[in-house]
Write an enzyme that holds these catalytic residues in place. Structure first.
Site, PDB file in Angstrom:
ATOM      1  N   GLY A  68       0.928  -1.320  -0.101  1.00  0.00           N
ATOM      2  CA  GLY A  68      -0.031   0.124  -0.004  1.00  0.00           C
ATOM      3  C   GLY A  68       0.695   1.237  -0.008  1.00  0.00           C
ATOM      4  O   GLY A  68       2.235   1.161  -0.206  1.00  0.00           O
ATOM      5  N   LYS A 120      -8.578  13.970  -0.982  1.00  0.00           N
ATOM      6  CA  LYS A 120      -8.542  15.121  -0.215  1.00  0.00           C
ATOM      7  C   LYS A 120      -9.046  16.277  -0.815  1.00  0.00           C
ATOM      8  O   LYS A 120      -9.830  17.157   0.047  1.00  0.00           O
ATOM      9  CB  LYS A 120      -7.250  15.108   0.585  1.00  0.00           C
ATOM     10  CG  LYS A 120      -6.726  14.218   1.555  1.00  0.00           C
ATOM     11  CD  LYS A 120      -5.189  14.363   2.055  1.00  0.00           C
ATOM     12  CE  LYS A 120      -4.921  13.039   2.965  1.00  0.00           C
ATOM     13  NZ  LYS A 120      -3.488  13.331   3.510  1.00  0.00           N
ATOM     14  N   TYR A 145       8.833  -3.319   3.816  1.00  0.00           N
ATOM     15  CA  TYR A 145       8.409  -3.602   2.676  1.00  0.00           C
ATOM     16  C   TYR A 145       9.798  -3.457   1.724  1.00  0.00           C
ATOM     17  O   TYR A 145       9.913  -4.445   0.750  1.00  0.00           O
ATOM     18  CB  TYR A 145       7.492  -2.438   2.085  1.00  0.00           C
ATOM     19  CG  TYR A 145       7.126  -2.474   0.956  1.00  0.00           C
ATOM     20  CD1 TYR A 145       5.969  -3.201   0.299  1.00  0.00           C
ATOM     21  CD2 TYR A 145       7.665  -1.368  -0.200  1.00  0.00           C
ATOM     22  CE1 TYR A 145       5.839  -3.152  -0.924  1.00  0.00           C
ATOM     23  CE2 TYR A 145       7.118  -1.453  -1.399  1.00  0.00           C
ATOM     24  CZ  TYR A 145       6.243  -2.261  -1.831  1.00  0.00           C
ATOM     25  OH  TYR A 145       5.792  -1.940  -2.962  1.00  0.00           O
ATOM     26  N   LYS A 180      11.748  -6.137  -0.763  1.00  0.00           N
ATOM     27  CA  LYS A 180      11.653  -6.179  -2.118  1.00  0.00           C
ATOM     28  C   LYS A 180      13.211  -6.291  -2.487  1.00  0.00           C
ATOM     29  O   LYS A 180      13.675  -7.181  -3.545  1.00  0.00           O
ATOM     30  CB  LYS A 180      11.330  -4.725  -2.605  1.00  0.00           C
ATOM     31  CG  LYS A 180       9.904  -4.641  -2.653  1.00  0.00           C
ATOM     32  CD  LYS A 180       9.168  -5.340  -3.486  1.00  0.00           C
ATOM     33  CE  LYS A 180       7.624  -5.027  -3.573  1.00  0.00           C
ATOM     34  NZ  LYS A 180       7.007  -6.123  -4.365  1.00  0.00           N
ATOM     35  N   ALA A 185      11.147   1.429  -5.792  1.00  0.00           N
ATOM     36  CA  ALA A 185      12.076   2.250  -5.342  1.00  0.00           C
ATOM     37  C   ALA A 185      12.322   2.525  -3.799  1.00  0.00           C
ATOM     38  O   ALA A 185      13.040   3.119  -3.355  1.00  0.00           O
ATOM     39  CB  ALA A 185      11.419   3.759  -5.741  1.00  0.00           C
ATOM     40  N   CYS A 186      11.299   1.762  -3.004  1.00  0.00           N
ATOM     41  CA  CYS A 186      11.626   1.514  -1.742  1.00  0.00           C
ATOM     42  C   CYS A 186      12.854   0.767  -1.297  1.00  0.00           C
ATOM     43  O   CYS A 186      13.191   0.543  -0.082  1.00  0.00           O
ATOM     44  CB  CYS A 186      10.401   0.730  -0.853  1.00  0.00           C
ATOM     45  SG  CYS A 186       9.153   1.964  -0.597  1.00  0.00           S
ATOM     46  N   GLN A 219       8.898  17.921  -0.501  1.00  0.00           N
ATOM     47  CA  GLN A 219       9.677  16.649  -0.977  1.00  0.00           C
ATOM     48  C   GLN A 219       9.452  16.602  -2.246  1.00  0.00           C
ATOM     49  O   GLN A 219       8.322  16.607  -2.891  1.00  0.00           O
ATOM     50  CB  GLN A 219       9.221  15.397  -0.287  1.00  0.00           C
ATOM     51  CG  GLN A 219       9.001  15.662   1.202  1.00  0.00           C
ATOM     52  CD  GLN A 219       7.926  15.961   1.695  1.00  0.00           C
ATOM     53  OE1 GLN A 219       7.092  16.988   1.208  1.00  0.00           O
ATOM     54  NE2 GLN A 219       7.074  15.114   2.561  1.00  0.00           N
ATOM     55  N   GLU A 229      -4.118   3.504  -0.189  1.00  0.00           N
ATOM     56  CA  GLU A 229      -3.731   4.368  -1.338  1.00  0.00           C
ATOM     57  C   GLU A 229      -2.386   5.213  -0.852  1.00  0.00           C
ATOM     58  O   GLU A 229      -1.920   5.291  -0.045  1.00  0.00           O
ATOM     59  CB  GLU A 229      -4.975   5.406  -1.168  1.00  0.00           C
ATOM     60  CG  GLU A 229      -5.184   6.351  -0.177  1.00  0.00           C
ATOM     61  CD  GLU A 229      -5.926   5.919   1.133  1.00  0.00           C
ATOM     62  OE1 GLU A 229      -6.053   4.705   1.228  1.00  0.00           O
ATOM     63  OE2 GLU A 229      -6.338   6.587   2.160  1.00  0.00           O
TER      64      GLU A 229
HETATM   65  N1  NAD Z   1       1.563   1.063  -7.229  1.00  0.00           N
HETATM   66  C1  NAD Z   1       3.040   1.344  -7.003  1.00  0.00           C
HETATM   67  O1  NAD Z   1       3.100   2.613  -7.118  1.00  0.00           O
HETATM   68  C2  NAD Z   1       4.055   0.430  -6.799  1.00  0.00           C
HETATM   69  C3  NAD Z   1       5.179   0.793  -6.702  1.00  0.00           C
HETATM   70  C4  NAD Z   1       6.534   0.087  -6.391  1.00  0.00           C
HETATM   71  C5  NAD Z   1       6.081  -1.304  -6.668  1.00  0.00           C
HETATM   72  N2  NAD Z   1       4.866  -1.724  -6.970  1.00  0.00           N
HETATM   73  C6  NAD Z   1       4.744  -3.344  -6.999  1.00  0.00           C
HETATM   74  O2  NAD Z   1       4.135  -3.573  -8.081  1.00  0.00           O
HETATM   75  C7  NAD Z   1       3.125  -4.945  -7.669  1.00  0.00           C
HETATM   76  C8  NAD Z   1       1.789  -4.354  -7.695  1.00  0.00           C
HETATM   77  O3  NAD Z   1       1.322  -3.217  -7.206  1.00  0.00           O
HETATM   78  P1  NAD Z   1      -0.326  -2.710  -7.241  1.00  0.00           P
HETATM   79  O4  NAD Z   1       0.126  -1.174  -7.088  1.00  0.00           O
HETATM   80  O5  NAD Z   1      -0.820  -3.249  -8.479  1.00  0.00           O
HETATM   81  O6  NAD Z   1      -0.817  -3.350  -5.794  1.00  0.00           O
HETATM   82  P2  NAD Z   1      -2.308  -3.800  -5.838  1.00  0.00           P
HETATM   83  O7  NAD Z   1      -2.281  -4.216  -4.014  1.00  0.00           O
HETATM   84  O8  NAD Z   1      -3.335  -3.282  -6.312  1.00  0.00           O
HETATM   85  O9  NAD Z   1      -2.080  -5.095  -6.210  1.00  0.00           O
HETATM   86  C9  NAD Z   1      -1.434  -6.371  -5.600  1.00  0.00           C
HETATM   87  C10 NAD Z   1      -2.402  -7.500  -5.638  1.00  0.00           C
HETATM   88  O10 NAD Z   1      -1.624  -8.752  -5.015  1.00  0.00           O
HETATM   89  C11 NAD Z   1      -2.707  -9.574  -4.291  1.00  0.00           C
HETATM   90  N3  NAD Z   1      -2.122 -10.258  -3.590  1.00  0.00           N
HETATM   91  C12 NAD Z   1      -1.760 -10.088  -2.151  1.00  0.00           C
HETATM   92  N4  NAD Z   1      -1.279 -11.111  -1.394  1.00  0.00           N
HETATM   93  C13 NAD Z   1      -1.608 -12.193  -2.249  1.00  0.00           C
HETATM   94  C14 NAD Z   1      -1.321 -13.462  -2.138  1.00  0.00           C
HETATM   95  N5  NAD Z   1      -0.936 -14.014  -0.916  1.00  0.00           N
HETATM   96  N6  NAD Z   1      -1.821 -14.407  -3.111  1.00  0.00           N
HETATM   97  C15 NAD Z   1      -2.283 -13.815  -4.064  1.00  0.00           C
HETATM   98  N7  NAD Z   1      -2.330 -12.491  -4.447  1.00  0.00           N
HETATM   99  C16 NAD Z   1      -1.997 -11.821  -3.621  1.00  0.00           C
HETATM  100  C17 NAD Z   1      -3.681  -8.494  -3.680  1.00  0.00           C
HETATM  101  O11 NAD Z   1      -4.682  -9.127  -3.315  1.00  0.00           O
HETATM  102  C18 NAD Z   1      -3.615  -7.255  -4.894  1.00  0.00           C
HETATM  103  O12 NAD Z   1      -4.739  -7.463  -5.794  1.00  0.00           O
HETATM  104  C19 NAD Z   1       3.286  -4.941  -6.204  1.00  0.00           C
HETATM  105  O13 NAD Z   1       4.339  -5.853  -5.982  1.00  0.00           O
HETATM  106  C20 NAD Z   1       3.996  -3.760  -5.516  1.00  0.00           C
HETATM  107  O14 NAD Z   1       4.723  -4.126  -4.580  1.00  0.00           O
HETATM  108  C21 NAD Z   1       3.762  -1.003  -6.863  1.00  0.00           C
END
Ligand code: NAD
Length: 275
Positions: free
Chosen positions: A78, A199, A148, A152, A118-119, A219, A190
């Protein structure tokens, strides 16, 4: 015919990736997510969509069976408010990352994508309003975002060693603040762009000219539109780049002034703290 698996397909980026893969007609697409199908952001009749918890190695094995290409996007994640308060939960995504790599190896998968963040970069490199462009090598010496970010970075390295030790072709993207339609808007997971929009809308509806922001608002952050994120993901997957790669914008934005800067070089977003 190629068979492609997308995990986390019920979520934001995974849903858009499945949509694009369908458009491209890459072959048969299988989509897996933990949440029930009726809660997926995007669902398609011609996609083999399954609800399964990928922390379970047996489920990972079933998901990978007969598949050539894996995009592993499933993770418990998140915005900053969520990852700061759920560090153990975020780290438990290592079960998904580990079991998915192992299942892919035994299923004979040819190419495996992992969505990093990026984390993985040290928070100290991201605290100032004058952040330097983040280059991939800056992830080491390692001091990622607690919880987190550590998960990663560990999973990135595991993907690398699955190539070195087992020959599984792995590709790793470090996403920077992705936003767009179907992104999480409320509920605590979010991220900044959606939270700010919500907001502002709430303030307008309430007749207020004030919103709460975190930090001093100065920032610098970079934000990536979802279509660019998906495009970058597909290009990285088709490339021969085995090292982790930033996928983000070169343009940084401050929350308060809406001023922008383009200090990063191509491939190196000048992003700050992000998930
Ligand atoms: N959105 C961003 O800004 C962002 C930035 C950096 C990295 N990421 C990475 O990209 C990927 C997708 O992110 P997103 O924004 O679509 O997030 P999201 O939360 O919308 O999607 C992740 C999905 O993974 C599913 N999930 C979680 N645990 C699970 C499990 N045990 N088994 C099966 N499904 C599972 C969730 O139900 C969710 O639908 C993630 O790995 C996230 O860490 C996203």
């Amino acid at each position: 015919m190629t068979r492609v698996l997308v995990t986390g397909a019920g979520g934001f980026i995974g849903g858009h990736l499945v949509a694009r893969l369908r458009e491209q007609g890459v072959g048969r697409v299988r989509a897996v997510d933990r949440v029930p199908l009726d809660e997926w952001r995007q669902l398609f009749d011609d996609v083999d969509s399954r609800s399964a918890d990928l922390r379970d190695p047996a489920e990972c094995g079933r998901a990978c069976a007969g598949v050539d290409t894996v995009y592993n996007l499933a993770a418990d994640m998140g915005g900053m408010g969520f990852i700061e308060n759920n560090k153990a939960l975020c780290m438990l995504s290592v079960l998904i990352s580990t079991h998915m790599l192992e299942a892919a190896r035994w299923a004979g998968v040819q190419r495996f994508f992992y969505s990093s963040s990026a984390c993985v970069y040290a928070a100290g490199k991201q605290e100032s309003s004058e952040v330097e462009p983040l280059r991939e090598a800056d992830a080491y010496p390692a001091m990622p975002e607690d919880g987190y970010g550590w998960e990663k970075l560990f999973s990135e390295r595991m993907a690398r060693h699955y190539y070195e030790d087992f020959g599984l072709e792995t590709r790793v993207a470090r996403y920077h603040n992705v936003y767009g339609p179907d992104g999480t808007y409320d509920g605590g997971r979010e991220k900044a762009p959606a939270a700010i929009c919500r907001k502002v809308v709430a303030a307008v509806l309430a007749g207020s000219d004030e919103i709460e922001i975190w930090g001093d608002g100065l920032q610098m952050r970079s934000f990536t539109y979802i279509d660019d994120c998906v495009e970058g993901t597909l290009r990285l997957m088709a490339s021969d780049v085995r090292e982790p790669l930033n996928i983000g914008s070169e343009q940084s934005v401050t929350i308060t002034s809406s001023s922008t800067s383009s200090r990063a070089s191509p491939g190196s977003p000048s992003s700050a703290t992000t998930t």
